[in-house]
Enzyme design. Sequence first.
Site, PDB file in Angstrom:
ATOM      1  N   ARG A 127      50.320  41.643  47.552  1.00  0.00           N
ATOM      2  CA  ARG A 127      49.212  42.569  47.309  1.00  0.00           C
ATOM      3  C   ARG A 127      48.567  42.351  45.938  1.00  0.00           C
ATOM      4  NH1 ARG A 127      49.220  48.889  48.160  1.00  0.00           N
ATOM      5  NH2 ARG A 127      46.979  49.140  48.218  1.00  0.00           N
ATOM      6  N   GLY A 148      53.933  42.087  40.040  1.00  0.00           N
ATOM      7  CA  GLY A 148      54.415  40.735  40.334  1.00  0.00           C
ATOM      8  C   GLY A 148      53.290  39.793  40.727  1.00  0.00           C
ATOM      9  N   CYS A 149      52.385  40.287  41.563  1.00  0.00           N
ATOM     10  CA  CYS A 149      51.279  39.449  42.035  1.00  0.00           C
ATOM     11  C   CYS A 149      50.320  39.114  40.902  1.00  0.00           C
ATOM     12  CB  CYS A 149      50.557  40.133  43.192  1.00  0.00           C
ATOM     13  SG  CYS A 149      51.655  40.344  44.625  1.00  0.00           S
ATOM     14  N   THR A 150      50.150  40.043  39.980  1.00  0.00           N
ATOM     15  CA  THR A 150      49.295  39.802  38.818  1.00  0.00           C
ATOM     16  C   THR A 150      49.918  38.727  37.938  1.00  0.00           C
ATOM     17  OG1 THR A 150      48.435  42.057  38.864  1.00  0.00           O
ATOM     18  CG2 THR A 150      48.263  40.869  36.769  1.00  0.00           C
ATOM     19  N   ALA A 199      49.496  35.346  39.699  1.00  0.00           N
ATOM     20  CA  ALA A 199      48.101  34.887  39.665  1.00  0.00           C
ATOM     21  C   ALA A 199      47.724  34.400  38.268  1.00  0.00           C
ATOM     22  CB  ALA A 199      47.165  36.009  40.113  1.00  0.00           C
TER      23      ALA A 199
END
Length: 155
Positions: A39, A44-46, A49
């Site tokens: 998401r 974590g995804c930030t 990325a």
Amino acid sequence: MSLTEGDYAPDFSLPATGERTVSLETLKGKPFVLYFYPRADTPGCTKEACAFQDGLPDFSGLGVTVIGVSKDKMKALEKFAEKYTLEFPLASDPDATVIDAYGAWQEKSMYGKKYMGIQRSTVLVDAHGKVAKIWPKVKIEGHAEVVLKAVKALG
């Protein structure tokens, strides 16, 4: 379907940030990285990325396209890309067709409840359209560097 190294990359065409479309067709003859994440704009995804964004000059210098894929809607992806100045495409796969084809749609479990979701994973596809490397169950710390090392090993 279970994707393995040496398989031809499954076909795809998805809308992506910056009014782009990413597809196997447009990437033909070039190596690329698809990374699947749960998401946009979550911690974590930030972190993941931003790590790929930091390594982007190295990936680009080697002629490699990096593409992030999630089930997020385009509006959420555009906001995420803008917020963190992400230059590489973030693709939207709301029905998880491509996510599933690349083996990232998995049964997960939280608090004893089972559900289907995106397993954080990365796939490196070589210039011949074959899967060169798969990283299932990615640990974010240092992952972009590991992927870059594998890209360099492609030669």
